[in-house]
Write a protein that holds these residues in place. Sequence first.
Motif, mmCIF file in Angstrom:
data_model
loop_
_atom_site.group_PDB
_atom_site.id
_atom_site.type_symbol
_atom_site.label_atom_id
_atom_site.label_comp_id
_atom_site.label_asym_id
_atom_site.label_seq_id
_atom_site.Cartn_x
_atom_site.Cartn_y
_atom_site.Cartn_z
ATOM 1 N N ALA A 77 3.966 -26.793 -25.098
ATOM 2 C CA ALA A 77 4.017 -25.814 -26.184
ATOM 3 C C ALA A 77 5.152 -26.235 -27.105
ATOM 4 O O ALA A 77 6.304 -26.238 -26.700
ATOM 5 N N GLY A 78 4.810 -26.599 -28.315
ATOM 6 C CA GLY A 78 5.825 -27.038 -29.273
ATOM 7 C C GLY A 78 6.684 -25.883 -29.749
ATOM 8 O O GLY A 78 6.437 -24.718 -29.419
ATOM 9 N N PRO A 79 7.679 -26.197 -30.545
ATOM 10 C CA PRO A 79 8.596 -25.167 -31.031
ATOM 11 C C PRO A 79 7.921 -24.138 -31.943
ATOM 12 O O PRO A 79 8.432 -23.039 -32.102
ATOM 13 N N ASP A 80 6.750 -24.489 -32.496
ATOM 14 C CA ASP A 80 6.047 -23.555 -33.369
ATOM 15 C C ASP A 80 5.174 -22.569 -32.585
ATOM 16 O O ASP A 80 4.628 -21.633 -33.152
ATOM 17 N N TRP A 81 5.061 -22.737 -31.262
ATOM 18 C CA TRP A 81 4.232 -21.852 -30.444
ATOM 19 C C TRP A 81 4.972 -20.546 -30.173
ATOM 20 O O TRP A 81 6.055 -20.534 -29.607
ATOM 21 N N THR A 82 4.377 -19.440 -30.585
ATOM 22 C CA THR A 82 5.005 -18.138 -30.382
ATOM 23 C C THR A 82 4.211 -17.278 -29.403
ATOM 24 O O THR A 82 4.575 -16.135 -29.153
ATOM 25 N N GLY A 83 3.130 -17.843 -28.873
ATOM 26 C CA GLY A 83 2.274 -17.088 -27.953
ATOM 27 C C GLY A 83 2.797 -17.082 -26.530
ATOM 28 O O GLY A 83 3.924 -17.505 -26.244
ATOM 29 N N LEU A 84 1.952 -16.615 -25.641
ATOM 30 C CA LEU A 84 2.294 -16.535 -24.225
ATOM 31 C C LEU A 84 2.361 -17.922 -23.600
ATOM 32 O O LEU A 84 1.649 -18.834 -24.014
ATOM 33 N N ARG A 85 3.195 -18.035 -22.582
ATOM 34 C CA ARG A 85 3.327 -19.290 -21.828
ATOM 35 C C ARG A 85 3.208 -18.979 -20.353
ATOM 36 O O ARG A 85 3.859 -18.067 -19.851
ATOM 37 N N GLY A 86 2.357 -19.746 -19.677
ATOM 38 C CA GLY A 86 2.195 -19.572 -18.240
ATOM 39 C C GLY A 86 0.743 -19.332 -17.865
ATOM 40 O O GLY A 86 -0.139 -19.261 -18.714
ATOM 41 N N ARG A 87 0.525 -19.219 -16.550
ATOM 42 C CA ARG A 87 -0.827 -18.985 -16.026
ATOM 43 C C ARG A 87 -1.189 -17.504 -16.171
ATOM 44 O O ARG A 87 -0.355 -16.630 -15.994
ATOM 45 N N ILE A 88 -2.432 -17.260 -16.453
ATOM 46 C CA ILE A 88 -2.904 -15.894 -16.665
ATOM 47 C C ILE A 88 -2.608 -14.972 -15.483
ATOM 48 O O ILE A 88 -2.122 -13.851 -15.705
ATOM 49 N N PRO A 89 -2.854 -15.377 -14.237
ATOM 50 C CA PRO A 89 -2.562 -14.437 -13.146
ATOM 51 C C PRO A 89 -1.101 -13.958 -13.130
ATOM 52 O O PRO A 89 -0.837 -12.790 -12.848
ATOM 53 N N ALA A 90 -0.171 -14.829 -13.474
ATOM 54 C CA ALA A 90 1.245 -14.448 -13.512
ATOM 55 C C ALA A 90 1.562 -13.576 -14.725
ATOM 56 O O ALA A 90 2.455 -12.728 -14.668
ATOM 57 N N LEU A 91 0.822 -13.760 -15.820
ATOM 58 C CA LEU A 91 1.069 -13.013 -17.053
ATOM 59 C C LEU A 91 0.360 -11.657 -17.090
ATOM 60 O O LEU A 91 0.734 -10.794 -17.880
ATOM 61 N N LEU A 92 -0.616 -11.472 -16.244
ATOM 62 C CA LEU A 92 -1.421 -10.256 -16.291
ATOM 63 C C LEU A 92 -0.597 -8.966 -16.241
ATOM 64 O O LEU A 92 -0.870 -8.052 -17.031
ATOM 65 N N PRO A 93 0.416 -8.861 -15.402
ATOM 66 C CA PRO A 93 1.202 -7.613 -15.396
ATOM 67 C C PRO A 93 1.947 -7.347 -16.706
ATOM 68 O O PRO A 93 2.316 -6.205 -16.978
ATOM 69 N N THR A 94 2.160 -8.363 -17.525
ATOM 70 C CA THR A 94 2.814 -8.145 -18.816
ATOM 71 C C THR A 94 1.832 -7.618 -19.854
ATOM 72 O O THR A 94 2.233 -7.075 -20.874
ATOM 73 N N VAL A 95 0.539 -7.800 -19.588
ATOM 74 C CA VAL A 95 -0.508 -7.351 -20.498
ATOM 75 C C VAL A 95 -0.952 -5.928 -20.158
ATOM 76 O O VAL A 95 -1.196 -5.118 -21.033
ATOM 77 N N SER A 96 -1.043 -5.642 -18.874
ATOM 78 C CA SER A 96 -1.457 -4.308 -18.431
ATOM 79 C C SER A 96 -0.833 -4.006 -17.075
ATOM 80 O O SER A 96 -0.862 -4.841 -16.173
ATOM 81 N N LYS A 97 -0.316 -2.835 -16.945
ATOM 82 C CA LYS A 97 0.267 -2.403 -15.670
ATOM 83 C C LYS A 97 -0.784 -1.775 -14.765
ATOM 84 O O LYS A 97 -0.590 -1.671 -13.563
ATOM 85 N N ASP A 98 -1.914 -1.330 -15.345
ATOM 86 C CA ASP A 98 -2.936 -0.622 -14.587
ATOM 87 C C ASP A 98 -4.319 -1.018 -15.084
ATOM 88 O O ASP A 98 -4.683 -0.732 -16.223
#
Length: 143
Positions: A77-98
């Motif tokens: 991910a270059g310096p211009d990338w402002t999106g999410l970084r990482g695998r979806i299963p690890a990021l899922l709790p940041t998207v929805s808690k329930d």
Amino acid sequence: FIGDPSVDTPVLCLAAGSGLAPILALSEAALKRGYKQAVTLMFSGREKADLYDAGLMAWWQAKHRSFKYLPTLTQAAGPDWTGLRGRIPALLPTVSKDLSGHSVFVAGSPSFVDDCVAAAKALGAKPELIHTEGYFAQSVAQR
């Protein structure tokens, strides 16, 4: 995938690599029929060049208030990338808690699908509302 028109829940679509193809078909069908609930699509690629159909995702977001696209990169991910970084299963709790009230659709490699299903269940997703499509190696028939 076939979305059940009788189900009226928010939808969470999770895809990696070529798993985006069936997720796109499902999402497009829901949006075309005027699905009112939120449709969130998370798509994972190794690097920015792997995130194909970004233009379509931007258009859907502009056209449909209920649609949200969340791309994520797992490696470069270059310096211009402002999106999410990482695998979806690890990021899922940041998207929805329930996820107990969501329909969840997952497509990609078998390990990706398994990891996403486990993460969704940990957030309360109901097994009957989790739909998967994994890709498996084909074996050559023995003669």
